[in-house]
Design an enzyme around this catalytic site. Structure first.
Site, PDB file in Angstrom:
ATOM      1  N   ARG A   1       0.829  -1.197   0.000  1.00 38.57           N
ATOM      2  CA  ARG A   1       0.000   0.000   0.000  1.00 38.57           C
ATOM      3  C   ARG A   1       0.873   1.259   0.000  1.00 38.57           C
ATOM      4  O   ARG A   1       0.386   2.353  -0.234  1.00 38.57           O
ATOM      5  CB  ARG A   1      -0.908  -0.012   1.233  1.00 38.57           C
TER       6      ARG A   1
ATOM      7  N   ARG B   1     -26.187   1.273   2.559  1.00 37.31           N
ATOM      8  CA  ARG B   1     -25.224   1.130   3.662  1.00 37.31           C
ATOM      9  C   ARG B   1     -24.421   2.415   3.794  1.00 37.31           C
ATOM     10  O   ARG B   1     -24.146   3.084   2.791  1.00 37.31           O
ATOM     11  CB  ARG B   1     -24.250  -0.026   3.362  1.00 37.31           C
TER      12      ARG B   1
ATOM     13  N   ARG C   1     -12.981   7.518   0.380  1.00 36.18           N
ATOM     14  CA  ARG C   1     -12.158   6.322   0.148  1.00 36.18           C
ATOM     15  C   ARG C   1     -11.342   6.489  -1.136  1.00 36.18           C
ATOM     16  O   ARG C   1     -10.188   6.069  -1.200  1.00 36.18           O
ATOM     17  CB  ARG C   1     -13.038   5.077   0.041  1.00 36.18           C
TER      18      ARG C   1
END
Ligand SMILES: [Zn+2]
Length: 224
Positions: free
Chosen positions: A91, A163, A174
């Site tokens: 990452r 959701r 995100r």
């Protein structure tokens, strides 16, 4: 047969999960996803797993060197001898460097980094259009798979909700994190000639065919 050592990159909603499942089924590769691995290491109570557990139990982010240690340990297991599919790792550039160094030590090399590309707007449309029924969790999509009666599940009639994770503002956040973290990795692997791009907005079967064709070519080149 040469090893198939792969990294899967891409934004949420670009179909990484689907492609990972298809690739692991095709080639029998272990799918190594960071979250799953940390959980497994914790359950198996390896030294690193126990260390990771301390952070996770405290609700803290597991530090880079612990994540690196757990993943590298996993790459050394028997079922990863002929290859692996990494998902969610590396990452950061530090993680990418650590991975590269470890592979080199073991005289292994990365076959390719597969990037599933999708624009932010496509990702937002895909994710924020999802609706889930209250009763059984049946999933719909406002644009691609709408229920027959607006706002209600076709199967059990219960109400459909969005959701929190699927809300547009959450998805945009995100995506911002994804771009900040991942864009340097895309350049990193591109500079090393390892990056292969795929259009994540194509139907999953087409993307899969394209990936397989690319891998076949890479392996031919390797065996020459
Ligand atoms: Zn339902």
């Amino acid at each position: 047969m040469s090893e198939l050592n792969l990294i899967l990159l891409g934004p949420p909603g670009a179909g990484k999960g689907t492609q990972a499942a298809l690739l692991t089924a095709d080639f029998g590769l272990p799918h190594i996803a960071t979250g799953d691995i940390l959980r497994a290491a914790r359950e198996e109570q390896t030294d690193l797993g126990l260390l990771a557990k301390k952070y996770m139990d405290a609700g803290e982010l597991v530090p880079d060197e612990v994540v690196i240690g757990v993943i590298l340990e996993r790459l050394g297991s028997d079922d990863a001898r002929d290859g692996f599919l990494l998902d969610g790792f590396p990452r950061t550039i530090d993680q990418a460097d650590a991975l590269g160094a470890r592979l080199e030590e073991g005289e292994r090399r990365l076959t390719a980094t597969l990037l599933l590309d999708a624009s932010d707007d496509v990702v937002v449309q895909r994710i924020s259009g999802r609706r889930v029924c209250r009763k059984e969790g049946h999933v719909y999509h406002l644009d691609f798979d709408p229920p027959k009666n607006e706002g209600h599940c076709d199967i059990d009639g219960s109400e459909l909700d969005q959701r929190d994770d699927d809300r547009e503002d959450t998805v945009r956040n995100r995506l911002a994190v994804y771009h900040a973290q991942t864009e340097p990795l895309i350049s990193y692997y591109d500079e090393r000639g390892l990056l292969r791009r795929f259009d994540g907005t194509r139907p999953p079967a087409d993307v899969h065919d394209h990936i397989r064709a690319t891998l076949a070519t890479l392996r031919l080149e390797e065996d020459l």
